[in-house]
Design an enzyme around this catalytic site. Structure first.
Site, short mmCIF file in Angstrom:
data_model
loop_
_atom_site.label_atom_id
_atom_site.label_comp_id
_atom_site.label_asym_id
_atom_site.label_seq_id
_atom_site.Cartn_x
_atom_site.Cartn_y
_atom_site.Cartn_z
N ASP A 250 0.67 23.24 22.20
CA ASP A 250 1.09 21.91 21.80
C ASP A 250 0.01 21.32 20.90
O ASP A 250 -1.10 21.86 20.81
CB ASP A 250 1.29 21.07 23.06
CG ASP A 250 1.57 19.61 22.79
OD1 ASP A 250 2.39 19.32 21.90
OD2 ASP A 250 0.95 18.76 23.45
N ASP B 136 -0.65 17.22 20.14
CA ASP B 136 -1.24 15.98 20.69
C ASP B 136 -1.59 16.15 22.16
O ASP B 136 -0.78 16.61 22.95
CB ASP B 136 -0.27 14.81 20.51
CG ASP B 136 -0.16 14.38 19.06
OD1 ASP B 136 -1.05 13.67 18.58
OD2 ASP B 136 0.83 14.78 18.40
#
Length: 270
Positions: A12, A14
């Site tokens: 991922d 953020d």
């Protein structure tokens, strides 16, 4: 055993690959360049729009597959669009016609701009380089509601949970949804999920999830984490995710280069 079987790195952005300043650190860059040299396939999977995510991952300076908008778009290492799906205009319109709390910031992810009804300074701060531009609109005056996804944010998660329940009451089987952060609720086409998009990439590369190690910090990472051969939860992830996936290892935070340090220790050090 994990090291021998791992051929794919999935992360991922953020709260995971990006640090607290929403950038990739020089140390993380150096680790990923070494992983690329050692022939690991790299996939970045994010809720961000591709125009927003591309300048961020370019910092790594390695070829990678980019999954964006929670799986609604896939771009190849050559930045070729491989897959895309949108939400139908009438379905988006039906959500916006509900009695949504006016304090909630609503965003439609369009192909070239993001349309919102509220100027939200915190939302703007997530992008250091403005490549995906905002357009303030009155949703009652819009004609075309087709969107990649709908994004809602508010500091009070209870308001977002009430909105989630309201939408699901009217559309119990129509959409997929997830909390990417406790203050961020996202609705997508029912077939959109990071794990579904990654599965397409792995099939193209003649691999499967058993070859993958993945990292995430939000509920939009859940299926990706549980499907991978090894899923790791960031130390900064909400306790609700850690508790739900209590069998999974929790690593250092994104502030501490948790992903890079874990991968360096597992795969790069003899």
């Amino acid at each position: 055993m994990i090291k021998a079987n791992t051929k794919v790195i999935i992360s991922d952005l953020d709260g995971t690959l990006l640090n607290q300043h929403h950038v990739i650190s020089d140390y993380t860059k150096s680790v990923f360049q070494e992983l690329h040299q050692q022939k690991y396939l790299i996939v970045v999977a994010t809720g961000r729009h591709h125009l927003d995510a591309m300048p961020l991952v370019e910092k790594l300076e390695v070829p990678l597959y980019l999954v964006t908008s929670n799986g609604a778009r896939i771009h190849s290492p050559e930045k070729e669009l491989l897959f895309s799906v949108n939400m139908e205009s009438e379905l988006v319109k039906s959500i916006l016609a509900l009695d949504i709390d006016p304090d909630i910031t609503t965003v439609l992810f369009k192909e070239e701009v993001w349309q919102t009804n509220i100027h939200n300074e915190k939302l703007n701060s997530f992008s250091k380089e403005v490549t995906y531009h905002r357009e303030l609109v009155n949703f009652e005056e819009l004609e075309d509601f087709e969107a990649i996804k709908i994004f809602f944010t508010h500091e009070n998660q209870e308001k977002l949970m009430a909105l989630r329940d309201l939408i699901l009451e009217h559309h119990p089987e129509t959409f997929n949804h997830a909390f990417s952060l406790p203050i961020c609720l996202e609705f997508m086409d029912k077939n959109v999920d990071k794990s579904h998009a990654i599965a397409k990439i792995l099939e193209k590369e003649n691999l499967d999830f058993s070859h993958a190690i993945s990292f995430g910090d939000g509920f939009n990472d859940e299926m990706m984490l549980v499907t991978s051969g090894k899923g790791l939860i960031m130390g900064n992830a909400p306790d609700t995710l850690k508790n739900k996936l209590s069998h999974m290892e929790v690593i250092a935070t994104n502030h501490e280069d948790g992903v890079a340090n874990y991968l360096s220790d597992l795969l790069l050090k003899n």
